[in-house]
Design a protein around this motif. Sequence first.
Motif, PDB file in Angstrom:
ATOM      1  N   GLN A  98    -127.088  38.497   7.089  1.00  0.00           N
ATOM      2  CA  GLN A  98    -128.330  38.375   7.861  1.00  0.00           C
ATOM      3  C   GLN A  98    -128.716  36.925   8.135  1.00  0.00           C
ATOM      4  N   LEU A  99    -127.734  36.030   8.145  1.00  0.00           N
ATOM      5  CA  LEU A  99    -128.007  34.627   8.426  1.00  0.00           C
ATOM      6  C   LEU A  99    -127.324  34.149   9.691  1.00  0.00           C
ATOM      7  N   TYR A 100    -126.647  35.038  10.382  1.00  0.00           N
ATOM      8  CA  TYR A 100    -125.923  34.654  11.590  1.00  0.00           C
ATOM      9  C   TYR A 100    -126.385  35.541  12.730  1.00  0.00           C
ATOM     10  N   ASN A 101    -126.760  34.914  13.841  1.00  0.00           N
ATOM     11  CA  ASN A 101    -127.255  35.673  14.985  1.00  0.00           C
ATOM     12  C   ASN A 101    -126.451  35.380  16.246  1.00  0.00           C
ATOM     13  N   GLY A 102    -125.269  34.813  16.089  1.00  0.00           N
ATOM     14  CA  GLY A 102    -124.424  34.543  17.244  1.00  0.00           C
ATOM     15  C   GLY A 102    -123.548  35.740  17.560  1.00  0.00           C
ATOM     16  N   LEU A 103    -122.515  35.487  18.338  1.00  0.00           N
ATOM     17  CA  LEU A 103    -121.568  36.532  18.715  1.00  0.00           C
ATOM     18  C   LEU A 103    -120.266  36.362  17.932  1.00  0.00           C
ATOM     19  N   TYR A 104    -119.351  37.305  18.108  1.00  0.00           N
ATOM     20  CA  TYR A 104    -118.124  37.330  17.322  1.00  0.00           C
ATOM     21  C   TYR A 104    -116.890  37.471  18.206  1.00  0.00           C
ATOM     22  N   TYR A 105    -115.764  37.145  17.596  1.00  0.00           N
ATOM     23  CA  TYR A 105    -114.468  37.547  18.128  1.00  0.00           C
ATOM     24  C   TYR A 105    -113.623  37.976  16.938  1.00  0.00           C
ATOM     25  N   CYS A 106    -113.099  39.181  17.005  1.00  0.00           N
ATOM     26  CA  CYS A 106    -112.315  39.754  15.914  1.00  0.00           C
ATOM     27  C   CYS A 106    -110.830  39.679  16.276  1.00  0.00           C
ATOM     28  N   LEU A 107    -110.062  38.962  15.469  1.00  0.00           N
ATOM     29  CA  LEU A 107    -108.632  38.775  15.741  1.00  0.00           C
ATOM     30  C   LEU A 107    -107.805  40.034  15.514  1.00  0.00           C
ATOM     31  N   MET A 108    -108.278  40.934  14.697  1.00  0.00           N
ATOM     32  CA  MET A 108    -107.529  42.126  14.284  1.00  0.00           C
ATOM     33  C   MET A 108    -106.251  41.748  13.537  1.00  0.00           C
ATOM     34  N   GLY A 109    -106.355  40.688  12.748  1.00  0.00           N
ATOM     35  CA  GLY A 109    -105.218  40.240  11.955  1.00  0.00           C
ATOM     36  C   GLY A 109    -105.288  38.748  11.733  1.00  0.00           C
ATOM     37  N   ARG A 110    -104.167  38.188  11.340  1.00  0.00           N
ATOM     38  CA  ARG A 110    -104.061  36.749  11.106  1.00  0.00           C
ATOM     39  C   ARG A 110    -102.625  36.340  11.333  1.00  0.00           C
ATOM     40  N   ILE A 111    -102.425  35.069  11.539  1.00  0.00           N
ATOM     41  CA  ILE A 111    -101.070  34.574  11.772  1.00  0.00           C
ATOM     42  C   ILE A 111    -100.269  34.716  10.473  1.00  0.00           C
ATOM     43  N   GLU A 112     -99.178  35.437  10.562  1.00  0.00           N
ATOM     44  CA  GLU A 112     -98.294  35.670   9.416  1.00  0.00           C
ATOM     45  C   GLU A 112     -96.853  35.547   9.897  1.00  0.00           C
ATOM     46  N   PRO A 113     -96.302  34.341   9.910  1.00  0.00           N
ATOM     47  CA  PRO A 113     -94.942  34.163  10.422  1.00  0.00           C
ATOM     48  C   PRO A 113     -93.909  35.051   9.735  1.00  0.00           C
ATOM     49  N   LEU A 114     -94.043  35.232   8.417  1.00  0.00           N
ATOM     50  CA  LEU A 114     -93.074  36.066   7.699  1.00  0.00           C
ATOM     51  C   LEU A 114     -93.196  37.538   8.082  1.00  0.00           C
ATOM     52  N   GLY A 115     -94.373  37.944   8.534  1.00  0.00           N
ATOM     53  CA  GLY A 115     -94.582  39.323   8.981  1.00  0.00           C
ATOM     54  C   GLY A 115     -94.383  39.500  10.480  1.00  0.00           C
ATOM     55  N   GLY A 116     -93.991  38.425  11.150  1.00  0.00           N
ATOM     56  CA  GLY A 116     -93.757  38.512  12.586  1.00  0.00           C
ATOM     57  C   GLY A 116     -95.024  38.498  13.421  1.00  0.00           C
ATOM     58  N   VAL A 117     -96.119  38.011  12.864  1.00  0.00           N
ATOM     59  CA  VAL A 117     -97.389  37.967  13.590  1.00  0.00           C
ATOM     60  C   VAL A 117     -97.700  36.515  13.943  1.00  0.00           C
ATOM     61  N   GLY A 118     -97.703  36.230  15.220  1.00  0.00           N
ATOM     62  CA  GLY A 118     -98.022  34.904  15.716  1.00  0.00           C
ATOM     63  C   GLY A 118     -99.207  34.958  16.657  1.00  0.00           C
ATOM     64  N   PRO A 119     -99.520  33.850  17.312  1.00  0.00           N
ATOM     65  CA  PRO A 119    -100.655  33.810  18.244  1.00  0.00           C
ATOM     66  C   PRO A 119    -100.553  34.855  19.359  1.00  0.00           C
ATOM     67  N   ARG A 120     -99.359  35.119  19.842  1.00  0.00           N
ATOM     68  CA  ARG A 120     -99.197  36.097  20.929  1.00  0.00           C
ATOM     69  C   ARG A 120     -99.573  37.498  20.458  1.00  0.00           C
ATOM     70  N   GLU A 121     -99.142  37.868  19.256  1.00  0.00           N
ATOM     71  CA  GLU A 121     -99.442  39.206  18.743  1.00  0.00           C
ATOM     72  C   GLU A 121    -100.938  39.389  18.507  1.00  0.00           C
ATOM     73  N   LEU A 122    -101.623  38.306  18.179  1.00  0.00           N
ATOM     74  CA  LEU A 122    -103.068  38.379  17.967  1.00  0.00           C
ATOM     75  C   LEU A 122    -103.862  38.219  19.257  1.00  0.00           C
ATOM     76  N   GLN A 123    -103.168  38.014  20.366  1.00  0.00           N
ATOM     77  CA  GLN A 123    -103.813  37.830  21.673  1.00  0.00           C
ATOM     78  C   GLN A 123    -104.857  36.706  21.610  1.00  0.00           C
ATOM     79  N   ILE A 124    -104.447  35.598  21.016  1.00  0.00           N
ATOM     80  CA  ILE A 124    -105.355  34.459  20.858  1.00  0.00           C
ATOM     81  C   ILE A 124    -105.759  33.878  22.212  1.00  0.00           C
ATOM     82  N   GLU A 125    -104.954  34.089  23.220  1.00  0.00           N
ATOM     83  CA  GLU A 125    -105.315  33.620  24.561  1.00  0.00           C
ATOM     84  C   GLU A 125    -106.645  34.233  25.014  1.00  0.00           C
ATOM     85  N   ARG A 126    -106.907  35.497  24.642  1.00  0.00           N
ATOM     86  CA  ARG A 126    -108.194  36.143  24.977  1.00  0.00           C
ATOM     87  C   ARG A 126    -109.355  35.389  24.332  1.00  0.00           C
ATOM     88  N   LEU A 127    -109.163  34.976  23.072  1.00  0.00           N
ATOM     89  CA  LEU A 127    -110.194  34.202  22.376  1.00  0.00           C
ATOM     90  C   LEU A 127    -110.415  32.870  23.071  1.00  0.00           C
TER      91      LEU A 127
END
Length: 198
Positions: A98-127
């Motif tokens: 209850q201390l934040y009144n801005g907006l959000y962006y949810c990545l739906m994950g995090r960068i995990e090179p060993l798991g094959g998750v990079g910026p493209r998989e997280l659609q960071i371009e949308r952010l």
Amino acid sequence: MSVPNSLDELIAALRCLPGVGPKSAQRMAYHLLQHERDGAQRLSRALLAALQNLRHCTRCNAFAESEICARCAAPRRDASLLCVVETPADLNMMEQSQLYNGLYYCLMGRIEPLGGVGPRELQIERLIVRASGGEVQEVILATNFTNEGEATAHYLAEVLRARGLKVSRIARGLPVGAELEYTDAGTIGQALVERRPL
């Protein structure tokens, strides 16, 4: 003696939940069928409704029942602040502070090179497009303090600062290795208040 196919399928389905192994799934399945048949029906209906009705908000990428979620559509939220989180559960914990009144962006994950998750998989371009639209003045990185969360925050800070945006990181009021979903709202609130520039 073999387990009936439908019971075996239920046990296998329950194993998809995080932290649920074969024995826990078996206990859950037997409990639902023996003691909570009404609860099992309600769970089945709720899961089906969620699968049919939920989608990703086109602005924040969290779950919503419409194209734009109620949080993003709320006129009283501060559109100059954009808080980036890893999951919808993390977003909910931030809201509970209850201390934040801005907006959000949810990545739906995090960068995990060993798991094959990079910026493209997280659609960071949308952010990046969202943050660079002219309305956002500060991006607050609220990824978890895990190795992957730190790597994600570092990557995002570099990319967003290169576009002239002010970037900050929530303070380490949270223990190293902690995840927002499992942290109390007071600690998250303190970390948010004490955020620092990157």
